[in-house]
Design an enzyme around this catalytic site. Structure first.
Site, PDB file in Angstrom:
ATOM      1  N   CYS A  66      16.795   3.170 -23.184  1.00 34.20           N
ATOM      2  CA  CYS A  66      15.423   2.835 -23.788  1.00 34.20           C
ATOM      3  C   CYS A  66      14.827   4.077 -24.548  1.00 34.20           C
ATOM      4  O   CYS A  66      15.198   5.191 -24.153  1.00 34.20           O
ATOM      5  CB  CYS A  66      14.543   2.765 -22.433  1.00 34.20           C
ATOM      6  SG  CYS A  66      15.000   1.052 -21.528  1.00 34.20           S
ATOM      7  N   ARG A 112      19.017   4.013 -28.826  1.00 27.07           N
ATOM      8  CA  ARG A 112      18.908   4.130 -27.255  1.00 27.07           C
ATOM      9  C   ARG A 112      18.996   2.655 -26.706  1.00 27.07           C
ATOM     10  O   ARG A 112      18.910   2.346 -25.481  1.00 27.07           O
ATOM     11  CB  ARG A 112      17.441   4.831 -26.830  1.00 27.07           C
ATOM     12  CG  ARG A 112      17.743   6.396 -27.427  1.00 27.07           C
ATOM     13  CD  ARG A 112      16.229   6.794 -26.983  1.00 27.07           C
ATOM     14  NE  ARG A 112      16.585   7.400 -25.588  1.00 27.07           N
ATOM     15  CZ  ARG A 112      16.901   8.516 -25.172  1.00 27.07           C
ATOM     16  NH1 ARG A 112      17.236   9.377 -25.975  1.00 27.07           N
ATOM     17  NH2 ARG A 112      16.656   8.871 -23.857  1.00 27.07           N
ATOM     18  N   TRP A 129      16.601  -1.114 -23.539  1.00 25.15           N
ATOM     19  CA  TRP A 129      18.193  -1.646 -23.261  1.00 25.15           C
ATOM     20  C   TRP A 129      18.086  -2.105 -21.845  1.00 25.15           C
ATOM     21  O   TRP A 129      17.657  -1.305 -20.787  1.00 25.15           O
ATOM     22  CB  TRP A 129      19.215  -0.349 -23.350  1.00 25.15           C
ATOM     23  CG  TRP A 129      20.581  -0.924 -23.145  1.00 25.15           C
ATOM     24  CD1 TRP A 129      21.291  -1.188 -24.076  1.00 25.15           C
ATOM     25  CD2 TRP A 129      21.142  -0.627 -21.951  1.00 25.15           C
ATOM     26  NE1 TRP A 129      22.648  -1.385 -23.297  1.00 25.15           N
ATOM     27  CE2 TRP A 129      22.378  -1.062 -22.137  1.00 25.15           C
ATOM     28  CE3 TRP A 129      20.840  -0.109 -20.596  1.00 25.15           C
ATOM     29  CZ2 TRP A 129      23.658  -1.016 -21.175  1.00 25.15           C
ATOM     30  CZ3 TRP A 129      21.842  -0.281 -19.700  1.00 25.15           C
ATOM     31  CH2 TRP A 129      23.205  -0.522 -19.901  1.00 25.15           C
ATOM     32  N   ASN A 183      11.223   4.926 -19.362  1.00 26.05           N
ATOM     33  CA  ASN A 183      12.892   4.937 -19.549  1.00 26.05           C
ATOM     34  C   ASN A 183      13.431   5.674 -18.365  1.00 26.05           C
ATOM     35  O   ASN A 183      13.048   6.475 -17.745  1.00 26.05           O
ATOM     36  CB  ASN A 183      13.005   5.960 -20.551  1.00 26.05           C
ATOM     37  CG  ASN A 183      14.721   6.600 -20.913  1.00 26.05           C
ATOM     38  OD1 ASN A 183      15.584   5.503 -20.423  1.00 26.05           O
ATOM     39  ND2 ASN A 183      14.859   7.578 -21.110  1.00 26.05           N
ATOM     40  N   GLY A 184      14.626   4.998 -17.671  1.00 26.43           N
ATOM     41  CA  GLY A 184      15.044   5.230 -16.399  1.00 26.43           C
ATOM     42  C   GLY A 184      15.156   3.865 -15.631  1.00 26.43           C
ATOM     43  O   GLY A 184      15.200   2.696 -15.990  1.00 26.43           O
ATOM     44  N   GLU A 215      41.414   5.482 -27.281  1.00 29.57           N
ATOM     45  CA  GLU A 215      40.025   5.552 -28.038  1.00 29.57           C
ATOM     46  C   GLU A 215      40.289   4.225 -29.046  1.00 29.57           C
ATOM     47  O   GLU A 215      39.208   3.558 -29.515  1.00 29.57           O
ATOM     48  CB  GLU A 215      40.162   6.630 -28.957  1.00 29.57           C
ATOM     49  CG  GLU A 215      39.070   6.941 -29.797  1.00 29.57           C
ATOM     50  CD  GLU A 215      37.649   6.493 -29.247  1.00 29.57           C
ATOM     51  OE1 GLU A 215      37.630   6.691 -28.150  1.00 29.57           O
ATOM     52  OE2 GLU A 215      36.802   6.598 -30.284  1.00 29.57           O
ATOM     53  N   LYS A 264      37.471   1.537 -29.358  1.00 27.95           N
ATOM     54  CA  LYS A 264      36.595   1.023 -30.431  1.00 27.95           C
ATOM     55  C   LYS A 264      36.703  -0.773 -31.006  1.00 27.95           C
ATOM     56  O   LYS A 264      35.764  -1.369 -31.177  1.00 27.95           O
ATOM     57  CB  LYS A 264      37.311   1.829 -31.870  1.00 27.95           C
ATOM     58  CG  LYS A 264      36.993   3.100 -32.109  1.00 27.95           C
ATOM     59  CD  LYS A 264      35.690   3.493 -32.782  1.00 27.95           C
ATOM     60  CE  LYS A 264      35.090   3.962 -31.586  1.00 27.95           C
ATOM     61  NZ  LYS A 264      34.668   5.047 -30.622  1.00 27.95           N
ATOM     62  N   GLU A 310      34.817  -2.524 -28.426  1.00 20.88           N
ATOM     63  CA  GLU A 310      33.254  -2.366 -28.499  1.00 20.88           C
ATOM     64  C   GLU A 310      32.650  -3.056 -29.716  1.00 20.88           C
ATOM     65  O   GLU A 310      31.360  -3.606 -29.600  1.00 20.88           O
ATOM     66  CB  GLU A 310      32.690  -0.938 -28.088  1.00 20.88           C
ATOM     67  CG  GLU A 310      32.687   0.050 -29.342  1.00 20.88           C
ATOM     68  CD  GLU A 310      32.233   1.385 -29.078  1.00 20.88           C
ATOM     69  OE1 GLU A 310      32.801   2.393 -29.263  1.00 20.88           O
ATOM     70  OE2 GLU A 310      31.070   1.368 -28.394  1.00 20.88           O
ATOM     71  N   HIS A 354      56.896  -1.278 -16.709  1.00 25.75           N
ATOM     72  CA  HIS A 354      56.304  -1.478 -15.464  1.00 25.75           C
ATOM     73  C   HIS A 354      55.176  -2.518 -15.275  1.00 25.75           C
ATOM     74  O   HIS A 354      54.406  -2.601 -14.148  1.00 25.75           O
ATOM     75  CB  HIS A 354      55.917  -0.042 -15.131  1.00 25.75           C
ATOM     76  CG  HIS A 354      57.093   1.127 -14.991  1.00 25.75           C
ATOM     77  ND1 HIS A 354      57.988   1.115 -14.237  1.00 25.75           N
ATOM     78  CD2 HIS A 354      56.849   2.042 -15.809  1.00 25.75           C
ATOM     79  CE1 HIS A 354      58.923   2.151 -14.717  1.00 25.75           C
ATOM     80  NE2 HIS A 354      58.205   2.741 -15.585  1.00 25.75           N
ATOM     81  N   LYS A 403      23.605   3.577 -28.313  1.00 21.51           N
ATOM     82  CA  LYS A 403      24.229   4.905 -28.602  1.00 21.51           C
ATOM     83  C   LYS A 403      24.154   5.751 -27.807  1.00 21.51           C
ATOM     84  O   LYS A 403      25.206   6.764 -27.442  1.00 21.51           O
ATOM     85  CB  LYS A 403      23.504   5.304 -29.885  1.00 21.51           C
ATOM     86  CG  LYS A 403      24.282   6.591 -30.661  1.00 21.51           C
ATOM     87  CD  LYS A 403      25.248   6.228 -31.411  1.00 21.51           C
ATOM     88  CE  LYS A 403      25.905   7.473 -31.897  1.00 21.51           C
ATOM     89  NZ  LYS A 403      27.435   7.016 -31.905  1.00 21.51           N
TER      90      LYS A 403
END
Ligand code: M6R
Length: 615
Positions: free
Chosen positions: A2, A27, A75, A100-101, A488, A492, A495, A511, A610
């Site tokens: 947020c 955010r 968010w 925010n939190g 990575e 990518k 997401e 395995h 982000k």
């Protein structure tokens, strides 16, 4: 996560708040809202589900005009994205709060307030805050006293902005855990989750410390510390620029940022390399005055802590550090590290990696390290004056410029560059073989050009991505330091294209994961010319002989022939020391084009943000 923004001015604040929200959208972008106190001293609010633009559109037809206001981009944590869950939350139609939190004990507080007659409109944890403040105010406290008094009731993390129509000349804020900054203007003052939100209106800031509360008026800031004592905090003049938020010729910020990598890498290298030595570019000292050079001489163990893409950069660095020095290096995700008991280690250097410098888990892990004890803390970060840089002894900045796409690209490759610079400085401090130091420097100097050459393969990678449109799963393989490169690549792809992707060390296939291989499972691998190339080729044969379809980014020297179920994009010859950096780039492009073909929201993928400022 947020984002919070607030303003008290002598001019209407709605445009300032909306611009701040747009700059904070990284955010969170589930919903947005704004509340102002108008000229009649009435509290007015507007909220909208979706991105900030949806709120802007609503306000076009129904403008809110006032000289004091707060705003929020959300968010979702508690309660799905819906207008009734969007902030600001209001109590008794006179007090509004943005938060925010996360308030961990909100359920108990909610029951208590309900029993006292408060009615809840939302499913959020935040709404308890505004009702608690209203309750304190209705018992005779002013707004500042009310906010200070309810802080003891809240468990968890918060940055708060609070306004009341009874006090149209004040904005009250409080911080515990989540970041909050005051922006200082002339006859006007502002608040924001970070300075980016406020750069259009000021470059003078006060960073709140944990536990701080403040009453902000047009001409005055009254600050109180965690004990309620009046306190002064430094004013910081920022050199940060507003940064370009223009897409230019690009369709998405992610594509633009992938293509900015040669310049971002060059900027991160500039002034930091001589012909035969790395230049010290680490700022800061320890509490007892030790410099970075002294610390690097003394260190006998390194712990890297980070999340997501930054964690992958740390994993790659471990291969580099342990192959070039005798310093053991551990790497752990911050969300695990912060809750694991660690014995104190006298000569441990703790490195935190973060693009944003505001990631809650990374900050909490750093806090824990400081309590446990270590030789020193160093952050590698892309945002000057972020919480992480301010909390660490030392800072080594990446100079990627603002990264707007949620999927991290140029921040990742510049982190790897910064980690190589740190490695070089460590080697110099440990008096490593000069030839090895010069070899690192030679590799780094070639890096911007080699990345450019890989970007020239853009069209070929776009064509390759067409094969992924109808896929639901993908496997990424790598060996040695290319294994975290594969991790990575998988992150990518998942997401931004929402394709389920996993990464394995290629030697681990037999395995278990080999059972997944059939012609519906694309296998993506990176095959630079390293000591493990022949081993990797044997692993790829295991896949091919079972009908797997391979997509390989390979050095010419790999001599892998194109066949029916093998698709190859040949890479330029790349020194082994920088192969992990260069080979990350085609994987970024492959994910990007797959997402574009699938029609996802590339720069703002679903459910993500982000900067992850909640636990
Ligand atoms: O700002 P940070 O580097 O601390 O962020 C850590 C992760 O949240 C971040 O890297 C995330 O994994 C990216 N969206 C990946 O592209």
């Amino acid at each position: 996560m947020c984002g919070i923004v607030g303003a008290i001015a002598q001019r209407p604040v709605t445009e300032i708040l909306l611009e701040g929200l747009s700059r904070l959208e990284y955010r969170g972008y589930d919903s947005a809202g704004l509340a102002i106190i108008n000229a009649d001293q009435h509290l007015q609010r507007e909220r909208a589900v979706g991105k900030v633009v949806a709120l802007k559109n609503k306000l076009k037809s129904k403008p809110l005009i006032g000289l004091l206001g707060i705003a929020h981009t959300r968010w979702a944590t508690h309660g799905k994205p819906a207008e009734r869950n969007a902030h600001p939350h209001v109590s008794n139609n006179r007090i509004a709060v943005v938060h925010n939190g996360i308030i961990e004990n909100y359920e108990v507080l909610r029951e208590e307030l309900k029993a006292e007659g408060y009615q809840f409109e939302s499913d959020t944890d935040t709404e308890v805050i505004v009702h608690l403040i209203e309750k304190a105010e209705s018992q005779g406290m002013n707004l500042l006293e009310a906010v200070m008094s309810i802080k003891t009731r809240l468990r968890g993390a918060y940055a708060l902005g609070v306004i009341s129509n009874d006090e149209p000349d004040h904005l009250i804020i409080a911080r515990h855990g989540s970041p909050l900054v005051i922006g200082l203007g002339l006859g006007e003052n502002f608040i924001g989750s970070d300075i980016q939100a406020l750069l259009p209106v000021t470059n003078r800031f006060i960073y709140l410390e944990n536990g701080d509360t403040a009453q902000i008026s047009r001409y005055e800031i009254a600050l109180y510390d965690v004990t309620g004592e009046s306190v002064e905090r430094d004013i910081v003049q920022s050199n940060a620029s507003m940064g370009s938020c223009e897409l230019g010729e690009y369709r998405h910020f992610m594509h633009k940022e992938i293509f900015e990598q040669p310049q971002a890498i060059q900027a991160t290298l500039d002034g930091r390399l001589e012909a035969d030595a790395f230049v010290n570019c680490i700022s800061g000292t320890t509490a007892n005055g030790q410099t970075a050079q002294q610390v690097l001489k003394e260190v006998d163990e390194i712990q890297i802590i980070a999340c997501g893409t930054s964690y992958h950069a740390g994993l790659i660095a471990r291969y580099w550090i342990e192959s070039m020095t005798d310093v053991p290096c551990n790497v752990e995700v911050a969300s695990e590290y912060r809750y694991r008991r660690q014995p104190p280690k006298k000569n441990l250097l703790v490195i935190t990696l973060s693009q944003s410098g505001e990631t809650a888990d990374t900050l909490a892990a750093l806090e824990k390290v400081k309590q446990t004890g270590c030789l020193a803390t160093l952050s590698i970060c892309n945002v000057p004056e972020s919480s992480l840089t301010r909390e660490s002894d030392f800072t080594l900045m990446t100079l990627a410029g603002a990264e707007i796409g949620v999927a991290s690209t140029k921040a990742f490759t510049t982190q790897l560059v910064a980690l190589q610079i740190l490695l070089g400085l460590l080697m110099q401090a440990k008096q490593a073989d000069q030839a090895k130091i010069e070899h690192l420097i030679t590799g780094l100097k070639q890096l911007p050009l080699l990345v450019e050459q890989v970007l020239d393969r853009d069209t070929a990678i776009e064509t390759m991505a067409e094969d992924f449109i109808d896929k639901n799963n993908a496997l990424f393989l790598g060996r040695g330091e290319q294994y975290p490169v594969a991790m990575e690549g998988a992150l990518k792809l998942k997401e931004i294209s929402y394709i389920h992707a996993e990464a394995y060390p290629a030697g681990e296939l037999k395995h278990g994961p080999l059972a997944l291989v059939d012609n519906e499972m694309p296998i993506i691998t990176v095959a630079p010319n390293t000591v493990l190339l022949e081993k990797l080729k044997s692993n790829l044969e295991e896949v091919r002989s079972r009908g797997g379809v391979l997509y390989i980014f390979a050095d010419k020297a790999a001599k892998i022939a194109k066949q029916d179920n093998i698709h190859i994009i040949e890479m330029p010859a790349i020194p082994e020391s920088i192969a992990a950096i260069v080979y990350s780039v085609p994987l970024q492009l492959l994910s990007y084009y797959t997402a574009v073909f699938k029609g996802t929201d590339v720069d703002k993928p679903r459910n993500l943000a982000k900067s992850v400022t909640v636990e």
